[in-house]
Scaffold this active site. Structure first.
Site, mmCIF file in Angstrom:
data_model
loop_
_atom_site.group_PDB
_atom_site.id
_atom_site.type_symbol
_atom_site.label_atom_id
_atom_site.label_comp_id
_atom_site.label_asym_id
_atom_site.label_seq_id
_atom_site.Cartn_x
_atom_site.Cartn_y
_atom_site.Cartn_z
ATOM 1 N N HIS A 1 0.851 -1.194 0.000
ATOM 2 C CA HIS A 1 0.000 0.000 0.000
ATOM 3 C C HIS A 1 0.882 1.236 0.000
ATOM 4 O O HIS A 1 1.935 1.257 0.640
ATOM 5 C CB HIS A 1 -0.922 0.005 1.227
ATOM 6 C CG HIS A 1 -2.059 0.973 1.123
ATOM 7 N ND1 HIS A 1 -1.918 2.316 1.383
ATOM 8 C CD2 HIS A 1 -3.362 0.791 0.779
ATOM 9 C CE1 HIS A 1 -3.081 2.920 1.212
ATOM 10 N NE2 HIS A 1 -3.966 2.032 0.841
ATOM 11 N N ASP B 1 -7.808 -4.491 -0.544
ATOM 12 C CA ASP B 1 -8.366 -4.728 -1.877
ATOM 13 C C ASP B 1 -8.263 -6.197 -2.281
ATOM 14 O O ASP B 1 -9.128 -6.711 -2.995
ATOM 15 C CB ASP B 1 -7.632 -3.855 -2.912
ATOM 16 C CG ASP B 1 -7.835 -2.382 -2.657
ATOM 17 O OD1 ASP B 1 -8.991 -1.970 -2.496
ATOM 18 O OD2 ASP B 1 -6.842 -1.635 -2.601
#
Length: 432
Positions: free
Chosen positions: A308, A366
């Site tokens: 991320h 995600d």
């Protein structure tokens, strides 16, 4: 807010000025450069605004090194475990967790606004059946100000609150209608007896000719995903909404602009990209080959759903949703589905690989949310729409905070111009 100062010296002119340092509750201080251009004649250069605080905010805080996410000071782990999405929505909007009467009143307001104007249903017919649901959503949400112009006076606190409630309430209805339009089924009206996520599932998957029962595991999973996606500081879509809102645009137009920004694959489309990646890998036996491709800087293949930009440790949302993902797979998933088998094996292998461990490229939110949506029967092109439903809470909270800020003014970033120097017009017959 306590203030220190930092001295900045221009080595060309020798001029020095003191700039105040603003300190927030958590995180790094911010140098107030409001007088920098006036005093020095320079603008600051920060592509992507990665080192620039564009606003003050009391809503969300992220510590990427610690893997920490706070909503109004509450750790996301506690809210995801103990709260509900609409209770979190109240917290985001009003700053404190509600007492029971306050929550009941808020829930009543949301229920009252879940229906959309009947004329809006005809709006959908202007889109091709195979239009991307996000394209439809941008258009429909942008049109809301034409139907609900009684709540577009942004200087009226009551109008702002009604608009916020309407957007939170109507998003699931608008999203479900996007899906129904794409598959040629009749729109389903919301039911006041169902919860927020249960209502969404019913509007998406029920048909008029038979009964539909909302699965409690599916509802619980959606509620958690929505909590985890409710807000994430000044990301691209939130910043877009603040930028649009700074011009005094109405809240429906602002949220439509945020939806457009979210649509990008580098932002809200990441969980959709995870499914495409799994399709590309194809089989468990191909995992080693694709992991090597991911490690090769010269290979365009990227392992989607890992790592991320903000979190330099494990994404705290991923820790929470991982458990839910395995629960959903166990209760609702097809154990023989090769896609799910592939996802779980990829997770296992990557978590054991030194290359990914050293770089802290852990599975993020995600990776797991895409798998959950797939198990729930939500098509891939609806993943970003689901994200938009959840993020609407953060968007309207950020928008309301911005409008209420006494220092708020229209945003006007500067630029570093690198074009042609000033020159004179050349007549056509003299151009070489």
């Amino acid at each position: 807010m306590a203030k220190d100062t930092i001295t900045v010296t221009d080595n060309v002119t020798g001029k020095s000025i003191e700039l105040p340092i603003c300190h927030g509750t958590h995180g790094p201080g911010a140098v107030d450069i409001g007088v920098f251009f006036k005093e020095f004649g320079y603008v600051t250069f920060d592509p992507g605004f990665v080192s620039t605080a564009s606003c003050r905010s009391a809503i969300t805080y992220i510590d990427g090194d610690k893997g920490q996410l706070l909503y109004r000071g509450y750790p996301i782990e506690q809210l995801a475990e103990k709260s509900s999405f609409l209770e979190v929505a109240y917290l985001m909007l009003y700053g404190e967790l509600p007492q029971q009467p306050e929550l009941d009143g808020f829930l009543g307001n949301i229920v009252r606004h879940t229906m959309i104007n009947e004329s809006l249903k005809g709006f959908y017919q202007g889109f091709y059946h195979d239009a991307h649901p996000m394209a439809i959503m941008v258009g429909v949400v942008g049109s809301l100000s034409a139907f609900y112009h009684d709540s577009t006076d942004i200087r009226n606190p009551e109008h702002r609150e009604i608009a916020a409630h309407r957007l939170i309430a109507k998003m699931p209805t608008i999203a479900a209608a996007c899906y129904k339009h794409s598959i040629g089924e009749p729109f389903v009206y919301p039911q006041n007896k169902l919860g927020y996520c249960g209502n969404l599932l019913n509007m998406m998957f029920s048909v008029p000719c038979e009964e539909y029962e909302v699965d409690p595991i599916a509802q619980k999973a959606l509620d958690m995903i929505f909590i985890l996606h409710a807000d994430h500081e000044q990301n691209a879509s939130t910043s877009t909404i603040r930028l649009a809102g700074s011009s005094a645009a109405n809240p429906f137009a602002c949220v439509a602009s945020g939806i457009a920004a979210l649509w990008g694959p580098a932002h809200g489309g990441a969980n959709e990209a995870v499914l495409h990646m799994l399709d590309q890998i194809g089989d468990v036996k191909n995992i080693p080959k694709f992991l090597e491709k991911a490690k090769d800087k010269n290979d365009p293949f990227r392992l989607m759903g890992f790592g991320h930009r903000i979190y330099k440790n494990f994404d705290p949302r991923a820790t929470l949703i991982r458990k839910m993902c395995h629960e959903v797979l166990a209760k609702l998933g097809d154990e023989n589905d090769p896609l799910f088998e592939l996802a779980l094996k990829l997770e296992e292998v990557a978590l054991q690989d030194d290359y990914f461990k050293q770089r802290k490229l852990y599975p993020n939110v995600d990776f797991y949310s895409g798998i959950i949506y797939k198990v729930l029967g939500i098509p891939t092109n609806m993943f970003t729409v689901m994200f938009a439903i959840a993020r609407t809470v953060g968007w309207v909270s950020q928008w309301m905070e911005m409008i209420g800020d006494p220092d708020q003014r229209i945003a006007r970033p500067r630029q570093l111009y690198e074009g042609a120097a000033m020159r004179d017009y050349v007549d056509m017959n003299k151009r070489s």
